[in-house]
Scaffold this motif. Structure first.
Motif, PDB file in Angstrom:
ATOM      1  N   ARG A   1     119.831 102.603 -24.478  1.00 29.48           N
ATOM      2  CA  ARG A   1     118.713 102.657 -23.550  1.00 29.48           C
ATOM      3  C   ARG A   1     117.821 101.426 -23.711  1.00 29.48           C
ATOM      4  NH1 ARG A   1     117.850 107.865 -21.462  1.00 29.48           N
ATOM      5  NH2 ARG A   1     119.217 109.449 -22.382  1.00 29.48           N
ATOM      6  N   PRO A   2     117.279 100.909 -22.624  1.00 27.86           N
ATOM      7  CA  PRO A   2     116.381  99.736 -22.737  1.00 27.86           C
ATOM      8  C   PRO A   2     115.028 100.127 -23.325  1.00 27.86           C
ATOM      9  CG  PRO A   2     116.479 100.502 -20.463  1.00 27.86           C
ATOM     10  CD  PRO A   2     117.492 101.317 -21.222  1.00 27.86           C
ATOM     11  N   PHE A   3     114.389  99.146 -23.958  1.00 28.05           N
ATOM     12  CA  PHE A   3     113.032  99.313 -24.491  1.00 28.05           C
ATOM     13  C   PHE A   3     112.960 100.504 -25.459  1.00 28.05           C
ATOM     14  CE2 PHE A   3     108.348  99.745 -24.234  1.00 28.05           C
ATOM     15  CZ  PHE A   3     108.027  98.415 -24.384  1.00 28.05           C
ATOM     16  N   SER A   4     113.993 100.647 -26.306  1.00 29.96           N
ATOM     17  CA  SER A   4     114.041 101.797 -27.219  1.00 29.96           C
ATOM     18  C   SER A   4     114.381 101.396 -28.646  1.00 29.96           C
ATOM     19  CB  SER A   4     115.069 102.824 -26.721  1.00 29.96           C
ATOM     20  OG  SER A   4     114.716 103.315 -25.450  1.00 29.96           O
ATOM     21  N   ARG A   5     114.124 100.160 -29.021  1.00 31.77           N
ATOM     22  CA  ARG A   5     114.424  99.732 -30.383  1.00 31.77           C
ATOM     23  C   ARG A   5     113.352 100.231 -31.342  1.00 31.77           C
ATOM     24  NH1 ARG A   5     117.147  93.697 -29.910  1.00 31.77           N
ATOM     25  NH2 ARG A   5     118.334  94.113 -27.999  1.00 31.77           N
ATOM     26  N   LEU A   6     113.736 100.367 -32.600  1.00 33.50           N
ATOM     27  CA  LEU A   6     112.852 100.909 -33.627  1.00 33.50           C
ATOM     28  C   LEU A   6     112.674  99.911 -34.757  1.00 33.50           C
ATOM     29  CD1 LEU A   6     114.352 104.508 -34.016  1.00 33.50           C
ATOM     30  CD2 LEU A   6     112.328 103.877 -32.710  1.00 33.50           C
ATOM     31  N   ALA A   7     111.496  99.942 -35.382  1.00 31.22           N
ATOM     32  CA  ALA A   7     111.296  99.188 -36.619  1.00 31.22           C
ATOM     33  C   ALA A   7     112.147  99.814 -37.721  1.00 31.22           C
ATOM     34  CB  ALA A   7     109.818  99.199 -37.004  1.00 31.22           C
ATOM     35  N   LEU A   8     112.521  99.012 -38.715  1.00 30.73           N
ATOM     36  CA  LEU A   8     113.440  99.494 -39.742  1.00 30.73           C
ATOM     37  C   LEU A   8     112.851 100.644 -40.546  1.00 30.73           C
ATOM     38  CD1 LEU A   8     114.929  96.120 -41.052  1.00 30.73           C
ATOM     39  CD2 LEU A   8     115.842  97.691 -39.331  1.00 30.73           C
ATOM     40  N   ASP A   9     111.548 100.589 -40.868  1.00 32.25           N
ATOM     41  CA  ASP A   9     110.946 101.683 -41.620  1.00 32.25           C
ATOM     42  C   ASP A   9     110.914 102.970 -40.805  1.00 32.25           C
ATOM     43  OD1 ASP A   9     109.161 100.608 -39.847  1.00 32.25           O
ATOM     44  OD2 ASP A   9     107.396 100.992 -41.082  1.00 32.25           O
ATOM     45  N   HIS A  10     110.737 102.841 -39.490  1.00 35.48           N
ATOM     46  CA  HIS A  10     110.774 104.006 -38.611  1.00 35.48           C
ATOM     47  C   HIS A  10     112.169 104.626 -38.601  1.00 35.48           C
ATOM     48  CE1 HIS A  10     109.583 105.749 -34.388  1.00 35.48           C
ATOM     49  NE2 HIS A  10     109.854 106.679 -35.278  1.00 35.48           N
ATOM     50  N   ALA A  11     113.209 103.795 -38.537  1.00 38.90           N
ATOM     51  CA  ALA A  11     114.582 104.300 -38.564  1.00 38.90           C
ATOM     52  C   ALA A  11     114.897 104.965 -39.895  1.00 38.90           C
ATOM     53  CB  ALA A  11     115.557 103.152 -38.304  1.00 38.90           C
ATOM     54  N   HIS A  12     114.395 104.400 -41.008  1.00 39.57           N
ATOM     55  CA  HIS A  12     114.604 105.017 -42.326  1.00 39.57           C
ATOM     56  C   HIS A  12     113.983 106.402 -42.385  1.00 39.57           C
ATOM     57  CE1 HIS A  12     116.748 101.961 -44.473  1.00 39.57           C
ATOM     58  NE2 HIS A  12     115.824 101.038 -44.286  1.00 39.57           N
TER      59      HIS A  12
ATOM     60  N   GLN B   1     117.839  87.124 -32.034  1.00 43.37           N
ATOM     61  CA  GLN B   1     118.718  88.003 -31.279  1.00 43.37           C
ATOM     62  C   GLN B   1     118.256  89.459 -31.313  1.00 43.37           C
ATOM     63  OE1 GLN B   1     121.272  86.813 -29.436  1.00 43.37           O
ATOM     64  NE2 GLN B   1     120.605  84.778 -30.112  1.00 43.37           N
ATOM     65  N   GLY B   2     117.128  89.713 -31.996  1.00 39.84           N
ATOM     66  CA  GLY B   2     116.582  91.064 -32.037  1.00 39.84           C
ATOM     67  C   GLY B   2     117.064  91.897 -33.195  1.00 39.84           C
ATOM     68  N   HIS B   3     117.665  91.276 -34.219  1.00 37.20           N
ATOM     69  CA  HIS B   3     118.216  92.028 -35.343  1.00 37.20           C
ATOM     70  C   HIS B   3     117.193  92.319 -36.434  1.00 37.20           C
ATOM     71  CE1 HIS B   3     122.420  90.347 -34.118  1.00 37.20           C
ATOM     72  NE2 HIS B   3     122.023  91.364 -33.354  1.00 37.20           N
ATOM     73  N   PHE B   4     115.927  92.068 -36.178  1.00 39.98           N
ATOM     74  CA  PHE B   4     114.893  92.482 -37.131  1.00 39.98           C
ATOM     75  C   PHE B   4     114.444  93.916 -36.858  1.00 39.98           C
ATOM     76  CE2 PHE B   4     112.552  91.154 -33.475  1.00 39.98           C
ATOM     77  CZ  PHE B   4     111.356  91.845 -33.481  1.00 39.98           C
ATOM     78  N   VAL B   5     114.933  94.505 -35.785  1.00 40.73           N
ATOM     79  CA  VAL B   5     114.701  95.909 -35.464  1.00 40.73           C
ATOM     80  C   VAL B   5     116.055  96.580 -35.264  1.00 40.73           C
ATOM     81  CG1 VAL B   5     112.397  95.626 -34.490  1.00 40.73           C
ATOM     82  CG2 VAL B   5     114.387  95.290 -33.036  1.00 40.73           C
ATOM     83  N   LEU B   6     116.032  97.885 -35.028  1.00 38.36           N
ATOM     84  CA  LEU B   6     117.269  98.661 -34.940  1.00 38.36           C
ATOM     85  C   LEU B   6     117.426  99.245 -33.544  1.00 38.36           C
ATOM     86  CD1 LEU B   6     119.695  99.861 -36.495  1.00 38.36           C
ATOM     87  CD2 LEU B   6     118.267 101.849 -36.982  1.00 38.36           C
ATOM     88  N   GLN B   7     118.633  99.115 -33.001  1.00 39.45           N
ATOM     89  CA  GLN B   7     118.969  99.683 -31.697  1.00 39.45           C
ATOM     90  C   GLN B   7     119.919 100.866 -31.933  1.00 39.45           C
ATOM     91  OE1 GLN B   7     118.065  98.278 -28.414  1.00 39.45           O
ATOM     92  NE2 GLN B   7     118.794 100.263 -27.706  1.00 39.45           N
ATOM     93  N   LYS B   8     119.416 102.097 -31.756  1.00 42.51           N
ATOM     94  CA  LYS B   8     120.226 103.290 -32.009  1.00 42.51           C
ATOM     95  C   LYS B   8     120.964 103.759 -30.762  1.00 42.51           C
ATOM     96  CE  LYS B   8     118.672 106.454 -34.732  1.00 42.51           C
ATOM     97  NZ  LYS B   8     117.857 107.521 -35.350  1.00 42.51           N
ATOM     98  N   THR B   9     120.459 103.452 -29.597  1.00 38.30           N
ATOM     99  CA  THR B   9     121.088 103.857 -28.338  1.00 38.30           C
ATOM    100  C   THR B   9     121.177 102.647 -27.422  1.00 38.30           C
ATOM    101  OG1 THR B   9     119.021 104.435 -27.206  1.00 38.30           O
ATOM    102  CG2 THR B   9     120.037 106.145 -28.573  1.00 38.30           C
TER     103      THR B   9
END
Length: 483
Positions: free
Chosen positions: A176-187, A166-174
């Motif tokens: 906007r499409p095509f804008s998810r981040l890796a968890l280390d990037h969000a940290h 479902q895409g929960h291995f990355v983070l969606q902050k907004t």
């Protein structure tokens, strides 16, 4: 970032940065920073421009091959078969096809993260690992192998695998499409908010304080972001906007930069149309050693063999310790290899091809508009004038040869002028006066050079000795490289 650095090590001294600078895409300093991925976003954008340009150049080379086969009434190979044949016969084609393949891999991996596609993420991150093994980046190779193995095990756990799908291995902050981040990037983004202006400096030396900061940091970042939204609320439809690269201005600028890169590469010769057995760099007449070509041919195969052996011996059967050293490949890359100049015959053939293309365009232009050779040759038709350069390199020469021309214009006259000041060329005086019995520089200066200067000083009231300064932006730089 690590993969971009690996890609930069392959491209160093290949002429890639020179093409970007001459195309006006970036400056010299920024282009050099792409090789070390100092700025990830700019480096990624440069590779995106490059892969688009290389793809169009490859298609242009195939179209040229197809037209030549039609003219000669030969059988036309399918594009995939043509790529295989050209890869085997042309080292230059093979290298840039490999670069294009790795750049596509970077874009595909980024797409899997931005879109939250777990299947694509597993597929492309596994393709990256052999490159790290091949280029002796063992720290990334070792731990990425563990990561890929863990992702495969997670896929077998239904509940976790479902969430990741479902895409929960990355983070969606907004929104906007095509804008998810890796968890280390969000940290890292949260850490930057919490730190502020040096607010978290020195915590690594205090384990208790560091632990409290790690627990409270994300919550503090959330509070700060909510406070910022309260002060400046976003627009109502901001979450529904598309990706920032979908704007018309960005797309027009991107297409314009791709066209500029293609034009610069074509001016030196399409690398995918190169049929010689030599490995040539872009924007240069240098030939890379055969050892480098052999290393490029076996790079992916060698890396995959090491990766497979590492997983089998250290993660599955555990017949070797995980910390045991990994054998180095010491592949011969373009950077640091000894290169030789392209042969005279090859240079002349390249010039003839360019002239042939130039006169073909001239003939076509003369069919539709008035003009002739006199009008055509009133303007420069080469980026580097052939009278001053050869294959883009300035022609070396001796200044003494100019005297033959100057003497014809101004015959020498034995006239002595009453001068008060005498200016001498120091280097010319050194070459003019023989050292005689002097064996050292000190002896030459005290016994030969200074007495001569003193003798000349007796006839004038002032004497200046001028010495050359070799500046980096001077034409003398080419003379020093040749010598």
């Amino acid at each position: 970032m690590a993969f971009l650095k690996a890609l930069g090590s392959l491209l160093r001294d290949s002429g890639w940065t020179d093409v970007l600078v001459q195309a006006g895409v970036t400056t010299v300093g920024t282009a050099d920073s792409f090789l070390s991925a100092a700025h990830v976003t700019k480096t990624r954008h440069a590779h995106q421009l490059t892969v688009c340009a290389l793809y169009q150049l490859m298609n242009a080379a195939y179209e040229q091959y197809r037209l030549s086969c039609q003219a000669l009434r030969e059988k036309i190979m399918p594009v995939d078969e043509w790529k295989v044949v050209m890869t085997e016969n042309s080292p230059t084609f093979h290298f840039w096809a490999l670069i294009m393949q790795l750049e596509v891999l970077v874009r595909a991996f980024l797409s899997s993260v931005r879109s939250g596609d777990f299947m694509l993420y597993q597929q492309y991150i596994a393709k990256m690992v052999p490159v790290f093994f091949a280029l002796d980046q063992h720290n990334y190779a070792r731990w990425m192998s563990v990561h890929v193995n863990d992702m495969k095990k997670i896929s077998a756990i239904e509940s976790v695998s479902h969430e990741f799908q479902q895409g929960h291995f990355v983070l969606q902050k907004t929104g906007r499409p095509f804008s998810r981040l890796a968890l280390d990037h969000a940290h890292e983004q949260n850490n930057a908010i919490v730190k502020g202006d040096g607010g978290a400096v020195g915590l690594s030396g205090n384990p208790a304080a560091l632990g409290r900061w790690m627990v409270s940091g994300p919550e503090v970042a959330r509070v700060i972001q909510e406070f910022q939204r309260t002060l400046s609320p976003p627009e109502k439809d901001s979450e529904k906007l598309g990706h920032h690269e979908q704007s018309l201005a960005f797309q027009v600028d991107f297409a314009d930069n791709v066209t500029k890169i293609i034009d610069v590469i074509k001016e030196a010769g399409n690398p995918f149309a190169e049929r010689t057995c030599d490995f040539l760099t872009l924007q240069s007449t240098e030939i890379i050693s055969a050892a480098t070509h052999e290393a490029m041919k076996s790079m992916l195969t060698t890396g995959m063999q090491q990766y497979t052996s590492f997983v089998e011996d250290r993660l599955k059967t555990k017949t070797k310790k995980f910390s045991d050293p990994i054998k180095r490949n010491n592949m011969v890359l373009i950077a640091g290899t000894k290169r030789k100049k392209k042969g005279t015959g090859t240079c002349k053939l390249s010039i003839l091809k360019k002239n042939n293309s130039l006169f073909s365009r001239l003939y076509i232009a003369c069919q539709t508009r008035p003009g002739g050779l006199d009008d055509f040759f009133q303007h420069e038709n080469h980026s580097t004038p052939p009278s001053l350069s050869s294959e883009g390199q300035i022609r070396p020469g001796l200044k003494s040869r100019l005297m033959e021309c100057l003497e014809q214009l101004s015959p020498p006259e034995a006239v002595r002028s009453d001068a008060d000041v005498l200016i001498l060329d120091g280097a010319a005086i050194v070459h003019m006066i023989r050292p005689g019995a002097a064996k050292t520089f000190r002896a030459y200066a005290e016994d030969v050079f200074l007495p001569h200067i003193t003798l000349l000083l007796q006839t004038v009231s002032r004497l200046d000795v001028i010495w050359n300064m070799y500046r980096t932006d001077s034409l003398k730089k080419t003379a020093r490289e040749v010598s």
